[in-house]
Every structure is written in C-alpha cells, then in structure tokens.
Motif scaffolding. Structure first.
Motif, PDB file in Angstrom:
ATOM      1  N   HIS A 118      12.111  49.264  35.026  1.00  0.00           N
ATOM      2  CA  HIS A 118      13.256  48.375  34.878  1.00  0.00           C
ATOM      3  C   HIS A 118      13.815  47.919  36.227  1.00  0.00           C
ATOM      4  O   HIS A 118      14.704  47.082  36.278  1.00  0.00           O
ATOM      5  CB  HIS A 118      14.363  49.046  34.060  1.00  0.00           C
ATOM      6  N   ASN A 119      13.295  48.489  37.284  1.00  0.00           N
ATOM      7  CA  ASN A 119      13.638  48.037  38.641  1.00  0.00           C
ATOM      8  C   ASN A 119      15.144  48.016  38.916  1.00  0.00           C
ATOM      9  O   ASN A 119      15.695  47.047  39.430  1.00  0.00           O
ATOM     10  CB  ASN A 119      13.060  46.634  38.897  1.00  0.00           C
ATOM     11  N   TRP A 120      15.828  49.097  38.562  1.00  0.00           N
ATOM     12  CA  TRP A 120      17.247  49.187  38.857  1.00  0.00           C
ATOM     13  C   TRP A 120      17.465  49.414  40.342  1.00  0.00           C
ATOM     14  O   TRP A 120      16.799  50.247  40.957  1.00  0.00           O
ATOM     15  CB  TRP A 120      17.893  50.329  38.070  1.00  0.00           C
ATOM     16  N   ILE A 121      18.392  48.691  40.911  1.00  0.00           N
ATOM     17  CA  ILE A 121      18.691  48.815  42.334  1.00  0.00           C
ATOM     18  C   ILE A 121      20.200  48.741  42.560  1.00  0.00           C
ATOM     19  O   ILE A 121      20.941  48.172  41.767  1.00  0.00           O
ATOM     20  CB  ILE A 121      18.005  47.703  43.165  1.00  0.00           C
ATOM     21  N   PHE A 122      20.633  49.342  43.661  1.00  0.00           N
ATOM     22  CA  PHE A 122      22.026  49.234  44.074  1.00  0.00           C
ATOM     23  C   PHE A 122      22.152  48.048  45.029  1.00  0.00           C
ATOM     24  O   PHE A 122      21.318  47.877  45.930  1.00  0.00           O
ATOM     25  CB  PHE A 122      22.496  50.510  44.772  1.00  0.00           C
ATOM     26  N   VAL A 123      23.166  47.241  44.805  1.00  0.00           N
ATOM     27  CA  VAL A 123      23.389  46.076  45.658  1.00  0.00           C
ATOM     28  C   VAL A 123      24.859  46.024  46.073  1.00  0.00           C
ATOM     29  O   VAL A 123      25.715  46.673  45.460  1.00  0.00           O
ATOM     30  CB  VAL A 123      23.010  44.754  44.946  1.00  0.00           C
ATOM     31  N   LYS A 124      25.130  45.255  47.091  1.00  0.00           N
ATOM     32  CA  LYS A 124      26.515  45.023  47.506  1.00  0.00           C
ATOM     33  C   LYS A 124      26.687  43.547  47.832  1.00  0.00           C
ATOM     34  O   LYS A 124      25.713  42.823  48.090  1.00  0.00           O
ATOM     35  CB  LYS A 124      26.859  45.847  48.748  1.00  0.00           C
ATOM     36  N   MET A 125      27.936  43.100  47.805  1.00  0.00           N
ATOM     37  CA  MET A 125      28.222  41.736  48.226  1.00  0.00           C
ATOM     38  C   MET A 125      28.721  41.746  49.655  1.00  0.00           C
ATOM     39  O   MET A 125      29.669  42.473  49.995  1.00  0.00           O
ATOM     40  CB  MET A 125      29.262  41.059  47.339  1.00  0.00           C
ATOM     41  N   ASN A 126      28.074  40.951  50.502  1.00  0.00           N
ATOM     42  CA  ASN A 126      28.576  40.690  51.851  1.00  0.00           C
ATOM     43  C   ASN A 126      29.548  39.510  51.726  1.00  0.00           C
ATOM     44  O   ASN A 126      29.134  38.364  51.579  1.00  0.00           O
ATOM     45  CB  ASN A 126      27.422  40.348  52.802  1.00  0.00           C
ATOM     46  N   ILE A 127      30.833  39.822  51.772  1.00  0.00           N
ATOM     47  CA  ILE A 127      31.855  38.820  51.482  1.00  0.00           C
ATOM     48  C   ILE A 127      31.979  37.814  52.639  1.00  0.00           C
ATOM     49  O   ILE A 127      32.123  38.196  53.793  1.00  0.00           O
ATOM     50  CB  ILE A 127      33.215  39.496  51.231  1.00  0.00           C
ATOM     51  N   LYS A 128      31.920  36.537  52.287  1.00  0.00           N
ATOM     52  CA  LYS A 128      32.063  35.462  53.270  1.00  0.00           C
ATOM     53  C   LYS A 128      33.388  34.722  53.115  1.00  0.00           C
ATOM     54  O   LYS A 128      33.939  34.202  54.091  1.00  0.00           O
ATOM     55  CB  LYS A 128      30.909  34.463  53.134  1.00  0.00           C
ATOM     56  N   ASN A 129      33.881  34.653  51.872  1.00  0.00           N
ATOM     57  CA  ASN A 129      35.120  33.915  51.629  1.00  0.00           C
ATOM     58  C   ASN A 129      35.887  34.558  50.481  1.00  0.00           C
ATOM     59  O   ASN A 129      35.284  35.079  49.533  1.00  0.00           O
ATOM     60  CB  ASN A 129      34.823  32.456  51.282  1.00  0.00           C
ATOM     61  N   ILE A 130      37.227  34.516  50.579  1.00  0.00           N
ATOM     62  CA  ILE A 130      38.075  35.125  49.555  1.00  0.00           C
ATOM     63  C   ILE A 130      39.182  34.154  49.173  1.00  0.00           C
ATOM     64  O   ILE A 130      39.941  33.685  50.029  1.00  0.00           O
ATOM     65  CB  ILE A 130      38.719  36.432  50.071  1.00  0.00           C
ATOM     66  N   TYR A 131      39.260  33.857  47.883  1.00  0.00           N
ATOM     67  CA  TYR A 131      40.366  33.079  47.336  1.00  0.00           C
ATOM     68  C   TYR A 131      41.182  33.998  46.429  1.00  0.00           C
ATOM     69  O   TYR A 131      40.616  34.767  45.647  1.00  0.00           O
ATOM     70  CB  TYR A 131      39.871  31.895  46.503  1.00  0.00           C
ATOM     71  N   VAL A 132      42.499  33.870  46.521  1.00  0.00           N
ATOM     72  CA  VAL A 132      43.390  34.638  45.654  1.00  0.00           C
ATOM     73  C   VAL A 132      44.328  33.673  44.939  1.00  0.00           C
ATOM     74  O   VAL A 132      44.937  32.804  45.569  1.00  0.00           O
ATOM     75  CB  VAL A 132      44.213  35.668  46.458  1.00  0.00           C
ATOM     76  N   PHE A 133      44.416  33.832  43.642  1.00  0.00           N
ATOM     77  CA  PHE A 133      45.310  33.016  42.827  1.00  0.00           C
ATOM     78  C   PHE A 133      46.227  33.992  42.105  1.00  0.00           C
ATOM     79  O   PHE A 133      45.867  34.542  41.059  1.00  0.00           O
ATOM     80  CB  PHE A 133      44.488  32.194  41.836  1.00  0.00           C
ATOM     81  N   ASP A 134      47.429  34.256  42.665  1.00  0.00           N
ATOM     82  CA  ASP A 134      48.313  35.263  42.076  1.00  0.00           C
ATOM     83  C   ASP A 134      49.740  34.770  41.872  1.00  0.00           C
ATOM     84  O   ASP A 134      50.622  35.559  41.538  1.00  0.00           O
ATOM     85  CB  ASP A 134      48.325  36.529  42.937  1.00  0.00           C
ATOM     86  N   TYR A 135      49.963  33.444  42.080  1.00  0.00           N
ATOM     87  CA  TYR A 135      51.300  32.897  41.874  1.00  0.00           C
ATOM     88  C   TYR A 135      51.191  31.381  41.812  1.00  0.00           C
ATOM     89  O   TYR A 135      50.117  30.808  42.040  1.00  0.00           O
ATOM     90  CB  TYR A 135      52.243  33.329  43.012  1.00  0.00           C
TER      91      TYR A 135
END
Length: 244
Positions: A210-227
């Motif tokens: 099933h080729n399960w692997i651990f991955v991570k996101m290398n974050i390049k940009n962040i948007y926040v919508f909280d108000y």
C-alpha cells in the motif's frame, strides 16, 4: 405473670432487637444510596462549571476527544494560525490532478493531519498517505499543494453559534510543497508519534503493497481568515515563532 405471658414477653424482647437492626440496616442502605446520587450530581455540576469557566474547546478524531483552551484573540493572527493548525485533526488538501478526465484541474480531498502530539506543537503539518491515493499520485508529478484547515471541526464555532463560512470561525490556508520523510530519520519518528498519538487507528492500516509514507508540508504561504475584512497574510517566520 403466668408462664405463658412471661414466655411471650421474652420472645418479644428477643425479636425486637432483630427488627430494629433490620430497620437500621435499610435506613443506612437508603442513606448511602442518596449520598451517592447527590455526590454524582455534584460531580457532574462541578465538571460542567469547570468546563464553562475554562471555556474548553473539544476536537474529536474517531473515538478520541481532545480538550483545548479557547482560541487566541482574532488580532493575534499568527497565534490563531498556529492554534487552528495544532488543534485540527484533519484538513482539505488540494493538488493538481494527474487523473483523466480531470488532468490539470485542482483536485480536493480530505487528509488526516497532525503537527505534533497534543502537548507538542511543531507548526508543520504531517500526514500519512499512500501512493495509491489520487492525491498521492498527483504529488509524485507535482509536489505543490494547499491545505485548508477550519476551526469548524471543533465545537467552538457551534458553541458560539457561528456558521463554518462565518469569518469569525477561523480558517487557515497553507500553501507549499509536500515532501516525503525518509524512514529512520528523527523527523520521520516525530511524524509517526504526532500522527499515531492523534490517530491511533493508523497503526492498523495495511502496510504491505500500500506504500504508506510519512510526509510533511514545507509551508511557503499562509492566509488566515478569522474576522471581518478579508484574509490576512502571515509571514512563515512569524507563524513558527508564535506561541500557543
């Protein structure tokens, strides 16, 4: 007093203590039962009072439920982003499809994630994926992806009567590249702990073929919508430096 009267009086004296003991026994039984019921109600009331006073937020994943403090103020945008990412157990992932007939189109799916065990936030979203999944196949061709994480998966928005689309029900949009973690590395072990502690059922997922692997996101940009007022951009450095 006749012999028969004396005998009857003696029997009464012998029976009375037994009757009194029986009554006393039932009296203590009911008293104990009432005490237990009262203590249970007091415990429930105390628990509810504590929950309401500490404004606890709950998030459930399968049979697990985690309790978190209330979110940071909306103007502390970097902290809000870290809070929502850390308390979330799943997100929406968008990739560039490689499957016909939608090749080249944005493709969305649901992904279980964790940025660390409950008491150890890293800020980096980790996931456990298989290359048999459509998103897994997409990432082999183009490792770019976006993750959308919503506070609506907790009970906070429901408690304060906010629709998931309401801007006060915070959303965090992360864009970057998805990288496979090499087995045996310290980061792969951390990802395993982060995911398996929050999603225990993952341990039972089939490993062979099933080729399960651990991955991570290398974050390049962040948007926040909280108000109200539209999305706000958060610098990656500020995001990682924010304290929960």
């Amino acid at each position: 007093m006749s012999k028969s009267e004396a005998k009857h009086s003696l029997l009464e004296q012998q029976c009375m203590p037994q009757e009194k003991y029986s009554l006393k026994k039932w009296k203590y039984f009911f008293l104990g039962l009432v005490t237990i019921i009262v203590l249970v109600h007091l415990s429930v009331a105390a628990c509810q009072l504590y929950m309401s006073s500490s404004q606890v937020v709950t998030v459930s994943s399968g049979r697990l439920t985690h309790w978190w403090p209330e979110p940071p103020p909306h103007n502390q945008v970097a902290r809000v982003a870290r809070y929502v990412v850390h308390t979330s157990d799943w997100c929406s992932i968008s990739t560039i499809s490689t499957a016909d007939p939608i090749k080249g189109y944005p493709f969305g799916s649901i992904l279980s994630v964790s940025d660390g065990p409950v008491d150890k936030s890293s800020g980096t979203p980790y996931a456990y994926i298989t290359r048999l999944d459509l998103c897994g196949k997409d990432l082999l061709t183009d490792d770019r992806a976006s993750l959308a994480v919503s506070e609506a998966q907790s009970d906070y928005c429901k408690t304060v009567d906010l629709d998931p689309e309401d801007p006060r029900c915070a959303r965090v949009l992360l864009s970057g590249t998805v990288e496979e973690l090499k087995n045996g590395t310290s980061e792969a072990e951390f990802a395993k702990e982060a995911l398996f502690s929050r999603h225990p059922v993952m341990k039972t997922w089939p490993q062979k073929n099933h080729n399960w692997i651990f991955v991570k996101m290398n974050i390049k940009n962040i948007y926040v919508f909280d108000y109200f007022g539209g999305v706000r951009n958060v610098a990656v450095e500020d995001y990682y430096n924010a304290e929960l």
